[in-house]
Design a protein around this motif. Structure first.
Motif, short mmCIF file in Angstrom:
data_model
loop_
_atom_site.label_atom_id
_atom_site.label_comp_id
_atom_site.label_asym_id
_atom_site.label_seq_id
_atom_site.Cartn_x
_atom_site.Cartn_y
_atom_site.Cartn_z
N UNK A 31 10.52 1.16 1.94
CA UNK A 31 10.52 -0.28 2.46
C UNK A 31 11.06 -1.17 1.70
N UNK A 91 5.44 -12.00 8.56
CA UNK A 91 4.96 -12.37 9.79
C UNK A 91 4.39 -11.55 10.71
N UNK A 92 3.23 -11.38 11.04
CA UNK A 92 2.53 -10.37 12.03
C UNK A 92 2.56 -10.98 13.38
N UNK A 93 3.42 -10.48 14.23
CA UNK A 93 3.35 -11.10 15.56
C UNK A 93 2.90 -10.18 16.76
N UNK B 69 3.32 -1.67 3.81
CA UNK B 69 4.13 -1.49 5.04
C UNK B 69 4.73 -0.24 5.35
N UNK B 70 4.73 0.37 6.55
CA UNK B 70 5.16 1.47 6.89
C UNK B 70 6.45 1.25 8.11
N UNK B 71 7.56 1.77 7.85
CA UNK B 71 8.59 1.50 8.69
C UNK B 71 8.08 2.27 10.11
N UNK B 72 8.22 1.66 11.21
CA UNK B 72 7.89 2.17 12.53
C UNK B 72 8.13 3.42 12.90
N UNK B 74 8.55 5.77 11.17
CA UNK B 74 7.64 6.65 10.11
C UNK B 74 6.49 7.45 11.22
N UNK B 75 6.04 6.60 11.86
CA UNK B 75 5.03 7.00 12.37
C UNK B 75 5.17 8.11 13.71
N UNK B 92 4.61 -6.19 11.61
CA UNK B 92 5.44 -7.29 11.13
C UNK B 92 6.65 -7.36 11.62
N UNK B 117 10.95 -2.91 12.59
CA UNK B 117 9.53 -3.73 12.54
C UNK B 117 8.71 -2.65 11.64
N UNK B 118 7.96 -3.23 10.70
CA UNK B 118 6.85 -2.59 9.81
C UNK B 118 5.58 -2.81 10.30
N UNK B 119 4.90 -1.67 10.03
CA UNK B 119 3.52 -1.39 10.49
C UNK B 119 2.47 -1.69 9.26
N UNK B 120 1.61 -2.53 9.33
CA UNK B 120 0.47 -2.72 8.24
C UNK B 120 -0.11 -1.26 8.15
N UNK B 121 -0.18 -0.68 7.00
CA UNK B 121 -0.79 0.61 7.14
C UNK B 121 -2.00 0.68 7.60
N UNK B 127 3.89 7.23 4.74
CA UNK B 127 4.78 6.58 3.64
C UNK B 127 4.81 7.28 2.28
#
Ligand SMILES: [Zn+2]
Ligand SMILES: [Zn+2]
Lengths: 491, 491
Positions: A31, A91-93, B69-72, B74-75, B92, B117-121, B127
């Motif tokens: 990241x 920023x979380x949207x 953060x986790x890159x989308x 990865x999920x 994010x 987009x990044x995902x809040x873990x 990750x």
């Protein structure tokens, strides 16, 4: 010189980057701008946290936890804060993903858009003062002395491990007081706590001072800081403590009824240090062979390496080491017995040198006969042969001596690198040739400060707290000045 | 009954919500679903953390820190993980705000859109296994025994303080092993660590068991759990430990060379407990007067309240209390001397009762004469008059007795609330009338499990580890079954 480690002289910046990774402190993640703090690095951070946390509690503070997210509108409430604070935030949207029927995997669900965007906290003044509004009615509710250990995010474009990362770990203290005097006293107290920690645990001398208005935290009436000097002559801000006046109380409408029955806004402070201290620790003391850790923060203070040719010798050595280990541990000294049979002693020596273990003990068959051990200091590279008798006490004293010596070395270095100059020519020459702190007269204006920064990259690190008054002339404008300030090029 | 606190009988759920707030444990923040953990609540969490952290380290684990953060993408890499894991995540999409020239304040800068987009873990398997790929080449690099203390976010729609919040604090252990056997042993070891903590510190008996395939963690081959019973007869999952097989290693291509020189995928576990334990602690033991805290986790174990009519009396009492306080603190007992002159003793009694302090000592002028103190236990509400002589030892023993008693009470309650049933009618009746754990035969199919859940809201909490084999018939379908499983309606 450690294998494959660039020397400081060849490329200080490269040396730092390599060392942080080779010593297993941290690495870049997938990241952008976010680091992984590896177990060895994290164990140093845990030691820092434990010491600081105790100091905070000893000065009456409690820990609490506030939300990771801040509603976007909160950031607009304190005018100076929003104006001065960097806008580079995560920023979380949206709040939902969904399966992607076309390409597999997941996509962001467009139906799950937040009404108001949330900002991942870059600092928590706004969300905390919004909370304090509910906690404070009367002078009996004051002071509030709260600290938070947390992760924060600032979307930095150019990142370096520990020194500048998008996500970092820190603590942020947020206190609320009935009077300005009490808040200022708190601000100063916490600066002293930080200075004590950095000097006496990190073994790094600091200058305590105040920032110029231009360098203050966004929303603060006064920013105090501690500034340290790295081996390349650049300064590093190691901690800040802010007197916030009534700005956040006004922005979030936090009033209290005083003993006299009158309503007034609450006075605030905030103060913080971060994983940036890890970068300072590495850069201040380490050498071309690797980390040099002050014993008080070293996760492993003593490593013992056995040198043997047979299983029988190994067993005899282990018996002696295990008993020594117990004696040292009884003194609160952390010991690693590196009896791996997959690596040679030379490899182990280099590895523990790279990782900055303050004291290395080697024991071979000859030592057993002579009742001796070979002791090597990481800081000076000195080796000595010590009798085993009373060894634990000797090691304990040696660790103290190493802690002292590392501090004194950093202190001497800093002493050599504070240069007084009286002309702009000298000023520029010092910055170009030796760097360090440059003590010079400044006319006190924003314009002069900015122009010097543009022309030389040097910023005013602080106006030292113990600054003597002295008539002089500004190095740039020649206008009158009453005191010198400390300039430097900084991390 | 504490002032303004709803009773458990009147409304258990309301009682819980009020208690968490009135006892200063936590409150709702302005950010939907995110809580503020207040200093008193956080100090309990810190005690939990300290105990667990020591247990993790004693079993060979180290702490580290991985990105928030986790890159989308990865999920999407582990198929079961993405399929089974809830998609309610904070996303994010942008990395910058800008000043809004029209309305003032800030707006999201549309030019600062992230490419991915990044995902809040919501949890960190992806990750972390992406990181482990760089750490593991050979069997010599294994095992990796790492834990992380962190905040995670799952966008829950209906939230309750501690029990279900969008952001919560937890620890997540992530280990990597050379063999399946070793990974399974780790999974089981950490379940035992959790059970030991919950039973012996939280004073709450648990059932250790395994989840049905349907209730497993997304991506796990096996999920172990500990299940506790709350006073309203609902079950609460207090911790989970997952055997992940090679699923994440395959998803992130993490292979190692074995001693035999062959390449194989690495075996994984993950395990976690969260601030949800705070909710369990409150719900398991507390009463209509407030919190009942087990002494081992109480931030204040003993509170001393002076009862005096004059300054002279107050001074005499303080002298005695200060010396008692020192004696207790020398035993590692935390003591609060509540000598506020702004509140009456009755107010203080109620306040500390509400906050669950295990032992209250009151001392008045008469006590000084008689060399006695009045001691009140929070758990049983018993009061006794004790001689001052040897008081510290008596208090120390009393704290142990309280810890035991709280556990035994919870154990007896649970004993009364595990009901064996053999028909679906009985099953439904028990759920409606007394709830608790219901031990019943189940035919082992997903369909039956789902139908029972739809019709009764009860889920299979676990298949207990020590389950005796026993021939029987599924309560729903009548199909043959070899063992009973534990059903309950759960938090
Ligand atoms: Zn890089
Ligand atoms: Zn609510």
């Amino acid at each position: 010189m450690a294998k494959d480690l660039t020397s400081r002289e060849a490329d200080y910046s490269q040396w730092y980057n390599e060392l942080v990774m080779k010593a297993d402190l941290a690495e870049h993640s997938s990241v952008r701008g976010c680091m992984v703090i590896k177990p060895y690095g994290y164990s140093i951070w845990e030691k820092m946290q434990a010491v600081l946390d105790k100091k905070f509690k000893d000065t009456g503070h409690s820990n609490a936890y506030f939300p990771l997210f801040i509603p976007k509108s909160f950031l607009s409430k304190e005018a100076d804060h929003v104006e001065g604070f960097a806008k580079e935030c995560a920023v979380v949207t949206h709040y939902r993903l969904k399966n992607d029927p076309e390409n597999g995997g997941v996509v962001v669900d467009p139906d799950a858009k937040l009404e108001e965007e949330l900002i991942v906290r870059p600092t928590s003044e706004t969300i905390i003062w919004n909370t304090y509004k509910g906690w404070i009615q009367s002078y009996r509710d004051l002071p509030i002395l709260v600290n938070q250990w947390a992760n924060v995010v600032r979307w930095e474009m150019r990142t370096r491990l520990f020194l500048r990362t998008a996500e970092f770990l820190w603590q942020e203290g947020h206190t609320a007081h009935a009077t300005a005097e009490e808040a200022i006293a708190e601000t100063e107290q916490m600066l002293d706590v930080y200075a004590d920690f950095v000097e006496n645990w990190m073994a790094l001398p600091v200058v305590k001072g105040r920032k110029t208005p231009n360098e203050r935290f966004a929303g603060a009436l006064d920013t105090y800081c501690i500034e340290a000097l790295m081996q390349d002559g650049k300064a590093l801000q190691a901690g800040t403590s802010h007197f916030l006046g009534q700005n956040f109380a006004k922005a979030f409408d936090v009033k209290f009824t005083g003993k006299d029955g009158k309503l007034d806004y609450v006075w605030a402070t905030s103060w913080g240090v971060s994983t940036r201290l890890m970068g300072a620790l590495v850069m201040a003391h380490s050498d071309d062979d690797g980390l040099v850790l002050p014993p008080k923060l070293a996760p492993i203070q003593v490593v013992v390496v056995p040198i043997y040719k047979s299983d029988e010798e190994a067993d005899k050595i282990s018996a002696v080491v295990n008993s020594l280990k117990k004696e040292l541990e009884a003194k609160g000294i952390s010991v690693k017995y590196d009896n791996r049979d997959t690596q040679r002693p030379g490899f182990k020596f280099a590895e523990w040198e790279l990782k900055g273990v303050p004291v290395r003990i080697a024991i071979g068959a000859r030592d057993l006969e002579n009742q001796t051990v070979e002791v090597a200091r990481r800081d000076t590279k000195e080796k000595m042969v010590l009798q085993m008798n009373d060894l634990a006490n000797k090691i304990e004293n040696l660790l103290e001596e190493i802690q002292d010596n590392i501090y004194k070395k950093a202190q001497a270095f800093r002493g050599d690198n504070i240069t007084k100059v009286d002309t702009y020519e000298e000023f520029k020459k010092v910055l170009e040739t030796k760097a360090g702190f440059v003590s010079a007269h400044w006319d006190g204006t924003d314009e002069t400060e900015q122009r010097i920064k543009e022309e030389t990259k040097a910023t005013i690190r602080c106006i030292p707290l113990d600054n003597p008054l002295e008539d002089g002339k500004c190095i740039l404008t020649g206008n009158p000045s009453t005191q010198r300030v400390l300039f430097a090029i900084a991390y």
